[in-house]
Scaffold this active site. Sequence first.
Site, PDB file in Angstrom:
ATOM      1  N   LYS A 175     -25.063   8.676 -11.566  1.00  0.00           N
ATOM      2  CA  LYS A 175     -25.631   8.203 -12.848  1.00  0.00           C
ATOM      3  C   LYS A 175     -24.845   8.796 -14.029  1.00  0.00           C
ATOM      4  O   LYS A 175     -24.605   8.126 -15.044  1.00  0.00           O
ATOM      5  CB  LYS A 175     -27.112   8.590 -12.918  1.00  0.00           C
ATOM      6  CG  LYS A 175     -27.766   8.383 -14.258  1.00  0.00           C
ATOM      7  CD  LYS A 175     -27.963   6.932 -14.640  1.00  0.00           C
ATOM      8  CE  LYS A 175     -28.399   6.839 -16.089  1.00  0.00           C
ATOM      9  NZ  LYS A 175     -28.901   5.585 -16.507  1.00  0.00           N
ATOM     10  N   THR A 203     -33.174  10.270 -15.464  1.00  0.00           N
ATOM     11  CA  THR A 203     -31.822  10.854 -15.447  1.00  0.00           C
ATOM     12  C   THR A 203     -31.969  12.317 -15.834  1.00  0.00           C
ATOM     13  O   THR A 203     -32.322  12.626 -16.978  1.00  0.00           O
ATOM     14  CB  THR A 203     -30.901  10.146 -16.464  1.00  0.00           C
ATOM     15  OG1 THR A 203     -30.914   8.755 -16.192  1.00  0.00           O
ATOM     16  CG2 THR A 203     -29.483  10.687 -16.368  1.00  0.00           C
ATOM     17  N   LYS A 257     -29.094  13.688 -24.216  1.00  0.00           N
ATOM     18  CA  LYS A 257     -29.452  14.488 -23.024  1.00  0.00           C
ATOM     19  C   LYS A 257     -28.437  14.239 -21.909  1.00  0.00           C
ATOM     20  O   LYS A 257     -27.946  15.186 -21.286  1.00  0.00           O
ATOM     21  CB  LYS A 257     -30.862  14.090 -22.572  1.00  0.00           C
ATOM     22  CG  LYS A 257     -31.157  14.317 -21.108  1.00  0.00           C
ATOM     23  CD  LYS A 257     -32.480  13.699 -20.690  1.00  0.00           C
ATOM     24  CE  LYS A 257     -32.561  12.196 -20.675  1.00  0.00           C
ATOM     25  NZ  LYS A 257     -31.985  11.509 -19.548  1.00  0.00           N
TER      26      LYS A 257
HETATM   27  P1  NAP Z   1     -39.326   6.469 -23.014  1.00  0.00           P
HETATM   28  O1  NAP Z   1     -39.592   5.065 -23.385  1.00  0.00           O
HETATM   29  O2  NAP Z   1     -39.207   7.504 -24.085  1.00  0.00           O
HETATM   30  O3  NAP Z   1     -40.437   6.930 -21.967  1.00  0.00           O
HETATM   31  C1  NAP Z   1     -40.534   8.242 -21.507  1.00  0.00           C
HETATM   32  C2  NAP Z   1     -41.731   8.335 -20.595  1.00  0.00           C
HETATM   33  O4  NAP Z   1     -41.815   9.672 -20.072  1.00  0.00           O
HETATM   34  C3  NAP Z   1     -43.067   8.066 -21.299  1.00  0.00           C
HETATM   35  O5  NAP Z   1     -43.923   7.437 -20.379  1.00  0.00           O
HETATM   36  C4  NAP Z   1     -43.539   9.486 -21.632  1.00  0.00           C
HETATM   37  O6  NAP Z   1     -44.932   9.588 -21.797  1.00  0.00           O
HETATM   38  C5  NAP Z   1     -43.111  10.201 -20.370  1.00  0.00           C
HETATM   39  N1  NAP Z   1     -42.977  11.655 -20.532  1.00  0.00           N
HETATM   40  C6  NAP Z   1     -42.004  12.325 -21.193  1.00  0.00           C
HETATM   41  N2  NAP Z   1     -42.195  13.648 -21.098  1.00  0.00           N
HETATM   42  C7  NAP Z   1     -43.305  13.823 -20.363  1.00  0.00           C
HETATM   43  C8  NAP Z   1     -44.001  14.971 -19.909  1.00  0.00           C
HETATM   44  N3  NAP Z   1     -43.589  16.218 -20.207  1.00  0.00           N
HETATM   45  N4  NAP Z   1     -45.119  14.780 -19.166  1.00  0.00           N
HETATM   46  C9  NAP Z   1     -45.540  13.528 -18.859  1.00  0.00           C
HETATM   47  N5  NAP Z   1     -44.921  12.401 -19.241  1.00  0.00           N
HETATM   48  C10 NAP Z   1     -43.809  12.546 -19.987  1.00  0.00           C
HETATM   49  O7  NAP Z   1     -37.965   6.590 -22.161  1.00  0.00           O
HETATM   50  P2  NAP Z   1     -37.213   5.551 -21.200  1.00  0.00           P
HETATM   51  O8  NAP Z   1     -36.189   4.830 -21.976  1.00  0.00           O
HETATM   52  O9  NAP Z   1     -38.224   4.802 -20.389  1.00  0.00           O
HETATM   53  O10 NAP Z   1     -36.399   6.585 -20.282  1.00  0.00           O
HETATM   54  C11 NAP Z   1     -36.998   7.294 -19.211  1.00  0.00           C
HETATM   55  C12 NAP Z   1     -35.882   7.872 -18.335  1.00  0.00           C
HETATM   56  O11 NAP Z   1     -35.056   6.810 -17.852  1.00  0.00           O
HETATM   57  C13 NAP Z   1     -34.956   8.857 -19.061  1.00  0.00           C
HETATM   58  O12 NAP Z   1     -34.563   9.887 -18.183  1.00  0.00           O
HETATM   59  C14 NAP Z   1     -33.770   7.976 -19.424  1.00  0.00           C
HETATM   60  O13 NAP Z   1     -32.583   8.731 -19.593  1.00  0.00           O
HETATM   61  C15 NAP Z   1     -33.710   7.061 -18.214  1.00  0.00           C
HETATM   62  N6  NAP Z   1     -33.061   5.754 -18.425  1.00  0.00           N
HETATM   63  C16 NAP Z   1     -33.322   5.004 -19.537  1.00  0.00           C
HETATM   64  C17 NAP Z   1     -32.690   3.767 -19.689  1.00  0.00           C
HETATM   65  C18 NAP Z   1     -32.936   2.900 -20.894  1.00  0.00           C
HETATM   66  O14 NAP Z   1     -32.117   1.991 -21.137  1.00  0.00           O
HETATM   67  N7  NAP Z   1     -34.007   3.076 -21.646  1.00  0.00           N
HETATM   68  C19 NAP Z   1     -31.829   3.300 -18.708  1.00  0.00           C
HETATM   69  C20 NAP Z   1     -31.616   4.057 -17.578  1.00  0.00           C
HETATM   70  C21 NAP Z   1     -32.235   5.285 -17.444  1.00  0.00           C
HETATM   71  P3  NAP Z   1     -45.600   9.206 -23.227  1.00  0.00           P
HETATM   72  O15 NAP Z   1     -45.786   7.729 -23.199  1.00  0.00           O
HETATM   73  O16 NAP Z   1     -46.873   9.963 -23.243  1.00  0.00           O
HETATM   74  O17 NAP Z   1     -44.638   9.668 -24.296  1.00  0.00           O
END
Ligand code: NAP
Length: 300
Positions: free
Chosen positions: A171, A96, A239
């Site tokens: 979204k 997102t 965010k």
């Molecule tokens: P998360 O568990 O914090 O995972 C983030 C991922 O992004 C990790 O694999 C992290 O790598 C990687 N990352 C972040 N910055 C990076 C960079 N500069 N270079 C390379 N890799 C990077 O987050 P998440 O909950 O999966 O969310 C991911 C996305 O989906 C976000 O945009 C969020 O808003 C969206 N989303 C989340 C949900 C939810 O319920 N969780 C639902 C819908 C959408 P590392 O492992 O090395 O930190």
Amino acid sequence: MKRVGFIGLGIMGSGMSMNILRAGFPITVWNRTPSKMRPLIEAGASGASSPKEVAERSDVIIDIVTDSPDVEEVILGPNGVIHGARPGSIVVDMSTISPIVTRRIASELEKRGVRMLDAPVSGGDIGAREGTLSIMVGGDEDAFQECLPIFKAMGKTIIYVGDHGMGQMVKLCNQILVGINMLGVAEALMFASKAGVDLERAFTAISGGAASSWQLINNGAKLLKGDLEPGFKVSHYLKDLRLIMEASAEMKLPMLGTGLVYQLFRALDAEGLGEKGTQAIIRVIEKLAGCSLLNEKTKI
Ligand code: NAP
């Protein structure tokens, strides 16, 4: 069958990539913290050493990382997808992020003959694990059709919504509802607690009626167990709230409910709870009420 690349194995990406693998697609994965690649590799995925290498080995390259600068880094950065992707391949960003940044990345990729889709998701960590996500897709419609079998491995509701950035706009609509709904859940449970109602019974009664929702059933249930661990982190939701406020300011649109939710989540972050799940909004409600959800004894 298309060769899929997958970048970002966080809470969402780990489940989504596993479902693509289970659906039989050959998949190459990369994560900044390499240890998170292990379960996927053990299950049959191949690992890469950079986003560029993922792109070299894939027809469709999916990423789901955190914020706009992170997507720019993995796609356009020095070791990014753009340096490995062949003309004709498709990049699918499922994070997102800002619709404006999405359009800029799409135009950079287009210069190399690479198509892009913005395909953010809703359904949380549970939807990611169970393959039941809602996926809202913007960009080239032919590219959408080509990627549909891959989307079907991750989601149940898959809708093409328009040109580049429109997936992100839809979204953000979703995120308006998420926050206002979550605030309602926290406020209603606190009301029940303060009134001395049995919380489990109140929850069961309300869950079966017209006020039920995903937030109530999933995050409300977590609150009853005192579980603040993240499906969706407060820091990530902030965010999204920022993106909503930016877009609405540009459209000169008042956002009364979302404005309130934004300030409450800021307060929550200021309390040091940014890495907790969004249900932690209960902590701000408790602070304002001067009592605790699970230990309240007041009755009227
Ligand atoms: P998360 O568990 O914090 O995972 C983030 C991922 O992004 C990790 O694999 C992290 O790598 C990687 N990352 C972040 N910055 C990076 C960079 N500069 N270079 C390379 N890799 C990077 O987050 P998440 O909950 O999966 O969310 C991911 C996305 O989906 C976000 O945009 C969020 O808003 C969206 N989303 C989340 C949900 C939810 O319920 N969780 C639902 C819908 C959408 P590392 O492992 O090395 O930190």
